[in-house]
Design a protein around this motif. Sequence first.
Motif, mmCIF file in Angstrom:
data_model
loop_
_atom_site.group_PDB
_atom_site.id
_atom_site.type_symbol
_atom_site.label_atom_id
_atom_site.label_comp_id
_atom_site.label_asym_id
_atom_site.label_seq_id
_atom_site.Cartn_x
_atom_site.Cartn_y
_atom_site.Cartn_z
ATOM 1 N N PRO A 25 0.764 -1.221 0.011
ATOM 2 C CA PRO A 25 0.093 0.030 0.048
ATOM 3 C C PRO A 25 0.903 1.311 0.136
ATOM 4 N N TYR A 26 2.177 1.270 0.426
ATOM 5 C CA TYR A 26 3.041 2.268 0.546
ATOM 6 C C TYR A 26 3.960 2.337 -0.650
ATOM 7 N N ALA A 27 3.972 1.442 -1.574
ATOM 8 C CA ALA A 27 5.104 1.090 -2.421
ATOM 9 C C ALA A 27 5.266 2.620 -3.231
ATOM 10 N N ALA A 28 4.161 3.079 -4.081
ATOM 11 C CA ALA A 28 4.294 4.332 -4.671
ATOM 12 C C ALA A 28 4.791 5.408 -3.893
ATOM 13 N N GLU A 29 4.265 5.731 -2.724
ATOM 14 C CA GLU A 29 4.660 6.631 -1.807
ATOM 15 C C GLU A 29 6.065 6.523 -1.579
ATOM 16 N N MET A 30 6.604 5.597 -1.142
ATOM 17 C CA MET A 30 7.898 5.375 -0.745
ATOM 18 C C MET A 30 8.975 5.544 -2.117
ATOM 19 N N ASP A 31 8.533 5.040 -3.255
ATOM 20 C CA ASP A 31 9.265 5.330 -4.589
ATOM 21 C C ASP A 31 9.166 6.886 -4.748
ATOM 22 N N ALA A 32 8.079 7.802 -4.677
ATOM 23 C CA ALA A 32 8.221 9.073 -4.967
ATOM 24 C C ALA A 32 8.985 9.546 -3.789
ATOM 25 N N GLU A 33 8.913 9.217 -2.538
ATOM 26 C CA GLU A 33 9.810 9.980 -1.567
ATOM 27 C C GLU A 33 11.300 9.626 -1.447
ATOM 28 N N ASN A 34 11.585 8.427 -2.418
ATOM 29 C CA ASN A 34 13.008 8.303 -2.392
ATOM 30 C C ASN A 34 13.452 7.491 -0.951
ATOM 31 N N HIS A 35 12.633 7.036 -0.164
ATOM 32 C CA HIS A 35 13.129 6.505 0.840
ATOM 33 C C HIS A 35 12.119 5.443 1.520
ATOM 34 N N MET A 36 12.461 4.543 2.442
ATOM 35 C CA MET A 36 11.511 3.520 3.129
ATOM 36 C C MET A 36 10.724 4.446 4.092
ATOM 37 N N ARG A 37 9.489 4.256 4.391
ATOM 38 C CA ARG A 37 8.947 4.826 5.230
ATOM 39 C C ARG A 37 9.114 4.382 6.750
ATOM 40 N N ASP A 38 8.972 5.518 7.629
ATOM 41 C CA ASP A 38 9.558 5.356 8.894
ATOM 42 C C ASP A 38 8.878 3.970 9.582
ATOM 43 N N GLY A 39 9.769 3.359 10.506
ATOM 44 C CA GLY A 39 9.262 2.341 11.106
ATOM 45 C C GLY A 39 9.421 1.125 10.429
ATOM 46 N N LEU A 40 9.349 1.014 9.000
ATOM 47 C CA LEU A 40 9.261 -0.249 8.245
ATOM 48 C C LEU A 40 10.356 -1.351 8.533
ATOM 49 N N ILE A 41 11.733 -0.759 8.676
ATOM 50 C CA ILE A 41 12.711 -1.663 9.201
ATOM 51 C C ILE A 41 12.545 -2.314 10.437
ATOM 52 N N ASP A 42 11.960 -1.532 11.559
ATOM 53 C CA ASP A 42 11.712 -2.211 12.971
ATOM 54 C C ASP A 42 10.511 -3.270 12.612
ATOM 55 N N LYS A 43 9.563 -3.122 11.689
ATOM 56 C CA LYS A 43 8.443 -4.083 11.639
ATOM 57 C C LYS A 43 9.085 -5.094 10.989
ATOM 58 N N ALA A 44 9.921 -4.865 9.928
ATOM 59 C CA ALA A 44 10.475 -6.071 9.160
ATOM 60 C C ALA A 44 11.504 -6.869 10.234
ATOM 61 N N ASN A 45 12.093 -6.352 11.124
ATOM 62 C CA ASN A 45 12.758 -6.994 11.961
ATOM 63 C C ASN A 45 11.958 -7.888 13.049
ATOM 64 N N GLU A 46 10.726 -7.154 13.365
ATOM 65 C CA GLU A 46 9.916 -7.953 14.373
ATOM 66 C C GLU A 46 9.207 -9.302 13.502
ATOM 67 N N MET A 47 9.414 -9.429 12.277
ATOM 68 C CA MET A 47 8.957 -10.266 11.543
ATOM 69 C C MET A 47 10.313 -11.269 11.140
ATOM 70 N N GLY A 48 11.387 -11.027 11.866
ATOM 71 C CA GLY A 48 12.495 -11.995 11.466
ATOM 72 C C GLY A 48 12.949 -11.625 10.095
ATOM 73 N N LEU A 49 12.835 -10.711 9.453
ATOM 74 C CA LEU A 49 13.245 -10.630 7.891
ATOM 75 C C LEU A 49 14.556 -9.813 7.888
ATOM 76 N N LEU A 50 15.417 -9.604 8.817
ATOM 77 C CA LEU A 50 16.910 -8.990 8.874
ATOM 78 C C LEU A 50 17.891 -9.935 8.891
ATOM 79 N N ASN A 51 17.400 -11.063 9.570
ATOM 80 C CA ASN A 51 18.698 -11.886 9.850
ATOM 81 C C ASN A 51 18.274 -13.482 9.081
ATOM 82 N N VAL A 52 17.639 -13.504 8.047
ATOM 83 C CA VAL A 52 17.324 -14.799 7.280
ATOM 84 C C VAL A 52 18.399 -15.845 7.064
#
Length: 380
Positions: free
Chosen positions: A27-54
């Motif tokens: 839902p935020y892909a177009a917005e992140m593309d336009a703003e040229n960065h990941m939205r705030d908090g997404l890395i933290d949420k990805a970490n909670e999902m275990g997606l940083l150390n796969v």
Amino acid sequence: MMDFALNEEQLELQEMVREFVEKEITPYAAEMDAENHMRDGLIDKANEMGLLNVIVPEELDGPGLDSISVATIYEELGKGCAGVATSLAANSLATVPVLLAGTDEQKKMYCDILNNGGLAAFALTEPGAGSDAGGVSTRAVHNKEEGTYTLNGTKMFITNGGLAEIFLVFANTRKTGGIRGLTAFIVPKDTPGFSVGKKENKMGIRPSNTTELVLQDVVIPESYRVGREGEGFRIAMNTLDSARPFVGAVSVGIAQAALDCAVKYAKERRQFGQPIASFQMVQGMLADMAMKVETARLMVQKACWMRDQGMEFSKEAAMAKCYAADTAMQVTTDAVQVMGGYGYTKEYPVEKMMRDAKIMQIYEGTNQIQRLVIANKLLY
């Protein structure tokens, strides 16, 4: 034997990541593309999902996932946003060299950062050294009496450059340069003399942070050297072999998402009194797109399976990366074509997918380099 079906655990993992992507990324892909960065908090949420150390093995407190499971994760992330997928996959790319050639202490230091939600970066490319790793001009001078190395040089196009806490940096320990002097080093971000340069304004994968790195009299202990002096080229090539199927997986995700958009549009768009999906020319394009996506997925899965079996898979890794990246570019281009003028606008996501797909043919070894790797394995 290789099983073409994901097992129960892999299916659960796939569904978990798919739900995360549909809620937190798409839902935020177009917005992140336009703003040229990941939205705030997404890395933290990805970490909670275990997606940083796969990529981290169980013995280092990671999930210990097999390669097909990792590829499944990256395909789902690629469907949502290739830029986000690239940033998360960079953690794996930057960690493999340490897992391949690092000491137990280095592995623990590096993986602890990932396990605690940190990002890592792989720093090989330079202004004058892209496909030619032997052209690396960043110098590492050994201060034997002090037990340190002093690094000087500039890196560019480094994924997570402005966000990472730890870096795997390649430098040359020989005055004459060349691949025989290439050596790998761990450099923490807070090391004096180490700084982040300009952030790149890219055509695609825009949410992914890509920067220049500057090393000016950066002094690190000998214990931060990964492997022996001169082993860097072998480490880098083995790392890229391991990472290429995962680039292929992201490419498959992009292509699958574009195909899904094109199929949905073809069913809804009416011309000459009927859905364009009823036109044989459109059906033929969709069929070709589907065949390419499925072939790319199978090639990625085979390369991953061979990696997990401990087999020689360099040729298959290059094939998977090359074919999947070419597929992503072709399928996204065809998706734009199926959708016509609408596909060319930002009202629909396929134009972003087309821009994102292009980098898949360039980074982690251009597709021209992949073809050289394949030919070398065939001929020598």
